[in-house]
Design a protein around this motif. Structure first.
Motif, mmCIF file in Angstrom:
data_model
loop_
_atom_site.group_PDB
_atom_site.id
_atom_site.type_symbol
_atom_site.label_atom_id
_atom_site.label_comp_id
_atom_site.label_asym_id
_atom_site.label_seq_id
_atom_site.Cartn_x
_atom_site.Cartn_y
_atom_site.Cartn_z
ATOM 1 N N ALA A 15 78.671 29.412 32.119
ATOM 2 C CA ALA A 15 77.596 30.030 32.897
ATOM 3 C C ALA A 15 76.362 29.136 32.949
ATOM 4 N N LYS A 16 75.575 29.358 33.986
ATOM 5 C CA LYS A 16 74.294 28.688 34.194
ATOM 6 C C LYS A 16 73.304 29.810 34.520
ATOM 7 N N ILE A 17 72.451 30.168 33.548
ATOM 8 C CA ILE A 17 71.598 31.341 33.648
ATOM 9 C C ILE A 17 70.157 30.894 33.905
ATOM 10 N N PRO A 18 69.529 31.373 34.986
ATOM 11 C CA PRO A 18 68.140 30.982 35.257
ATOM 12 C C PRO A 18 67.234 31.294 34.068
ATOM 13 N N ALA A 19 66.300 30.375 33.798
ATOM 14 C CA ALA A 19 65.368 30.529 32.675
ATOM 15 C C ALA A 19 63.981 30.091 33.125
ATOM 16 N N LYS A 20 62.983 30.887 32.761
ATOM 17 C CA LYS A 20 61.595 30.590 33.109
ATOM 18 C C LYS A 20 60.732 30.769 31.873
ATOM 19 N N ALA A 21 59.465 30.377 31.974
ATOM 20 C CA ALA A 21 58.539 30.507 30.847
ATOM 21 C C ALA A 21 58.575 31.928 30.304
ATOM 22 N N GLY A 22 58.739 32.026 28.997
ATOM 23 C CA GLY A 22 58.807 33.316 28.321
ATOM 24 C C GLY A 22 60.220 33.775 28.027
ATOM 25 N N ASP A 23 61.210 33.217 28.714
ATOM 26 C CA ASP A 23 62.604 33.607 28.458
ATOM 27 C C ASP A 23 63.081 32.984 27.148
ATOM 28 N N THR A 24 63.849 33.770 26.397
ATOM 29 C CA THR A 24 64.324 33.340 25.079
ATOM 30 C C THR A 24 65.798 33.645 24.939
ATOM 31 N N LEU A 25 66.575 32.660 24.509
ATOM 32 C CA LEU A 25 68.000 32.818 24.259
ATOM 33 C C LEU A 25 68.213 32.799 22.752
ATOM 34 N N VAL A 26 69.002 33.740 22.249
ATOM 35 C CA VAL A 26 69.372 33.780 20.833
ATOM 36 C C VAL A 26 70.887 33.844 20.773
ATOM 37 N N CYS A 27 71.494 32.967 19.966
ATOM 38 C CA CYS A 27 72.951 32.984 19.843
ATOM 39 C C CYS A 27 73.371 32.331 18.528
ATOM 40 N N PRO A 28 74.623 32.592 18.113
ATOM 41 C CA PRO A 28 75.147 31.842 16.968
ATOM 42 C C PRO A 28 75.174 30.355 17.333
ATOM 43 N N ILE A 29 74.918 29.515 16.368
ATOM 44 C CA ILE A 29 74.853 28.078 16.650
ATOM 45 C C ILE A 29 76.233 27.507 17.001
ATOM 46 N N ALA A 30 77.290 28.219 16.648
ATOM 47 C CA ALA A 30 78.651 27.787 16.991
ATOM 48 C C ALA A 30 79.011 28.111 18.442
ATOM 49 N N THR A 31 78.213 28.920 19.124
ATOM 50 C CA THR A 31 78.443 29.251 20.527
ATOM 51 C C THR A 31 77.983 28.075 21.398
ATOM 52 N N PRO A 32 78.812 27.628 22.344
ATOM 53 C CA PRO A 32 78.385 26.535 23.224
ATOM 54 C C PRO A 32 77.078 26.891 23.931
ATOM 55 N N HIS A 33 76.121 25.945 23.907
ATOM 56 C CA HIS A 33 74.794 26.183 24.473
ATOM 57 C C HIS A 33 74.206 24.872 24.981
ATOM 58 N N GLY A 34 73.245 25.002 25.879
ATOM 59 C CA GLY A 34 72.533 23.855 26.409
ATOM 60 C C GLY A 34 71.401 24.344 27.283
ATOM 61 N N VAL A 35 70.662 23.424 27.860
ATOM 62 C CA VAL A 35 69.540 23.776 28.722
ATOM 63 C C VAL A 35 69.351 22.664 29.739
ATOM 64 N N SER A 36 68.937 23.035 30.958
ATOM 65 C CA SER A 36 68.627 22.035 31.979
ATOM 66 C C SER A 36 67.324 22.434 32.657
ATOM 67 N N ALA A 37 66.536 21.435 33.036
ATOM 68 C CA ALA A 37 65.229 21.669 33.638
ATOM 69 C C ALA A 37 65.279 21.435 35.146
ATOM 70 N N THR A 38 64.715 22.385 35.914
ATOM 71 C CA THR A 38 64.561 22.194 37.354
ATOM 72 C C THR A 38 63.128 21.805 37.688
#
Length: 104
Positions: free
Chosen positions: A68-91
């Motif tokens: 998935a690619k989930i839109p993120a803006k200032a104030g948005d916070t993601l919490v997950c187990p560190i073993a869960t695949p994760h990343g971030v990209s800037a537009t």
């Protein structure tokens, strides 16, 4: 008590993201990443127990997962187990604060 001015300590770099270790202890690690538009952290994971918090302080982009690619803006916070695949990209230019507990 420790206070860090992220704007004064860590600015944007023209070639690649900037990274500032804000805090590290036996309990957690806090890192400030600044990404120019088009930069980010690719989807990855860590094979250990713990949790990860990614908070968008400024700008826009996406939280990334394995499928998935989930839109993120200032104030948005993601919490997950560190073993869960994760990343971030800037537009747009984006400031991100990452907390890892326990630290790796």
């Amino acid at each position: 008590m420790k206070i860090t001015d992220l704007h004064a300590q860590n600015d944007f770099k023209p070639f690649g993201p900037s990274k500032l270790l804000v805090h590290e202890s036996e309990f957690m690690k806090v890192i400030n990443f600044n990404f120019k538009a088009g930069q980010g952290l690719p989807v990855h994971h860590h094979d250990l127990e713990g949790e990860l918090v990614i908070c968008i302080l400024e700008g826009d982009g996406h939280f990334l997962s394995a499928d998935a690619k989930i839109p993120a803006k200032a104030g948005d916070t993601l919490v997950c187990p560190i073993a869960t695949p994760h990343g971030v990209s800037a537009t747009s230019d984006m400031r991100v604060l990452v907390t890892i507990a326990p630290p790796i």
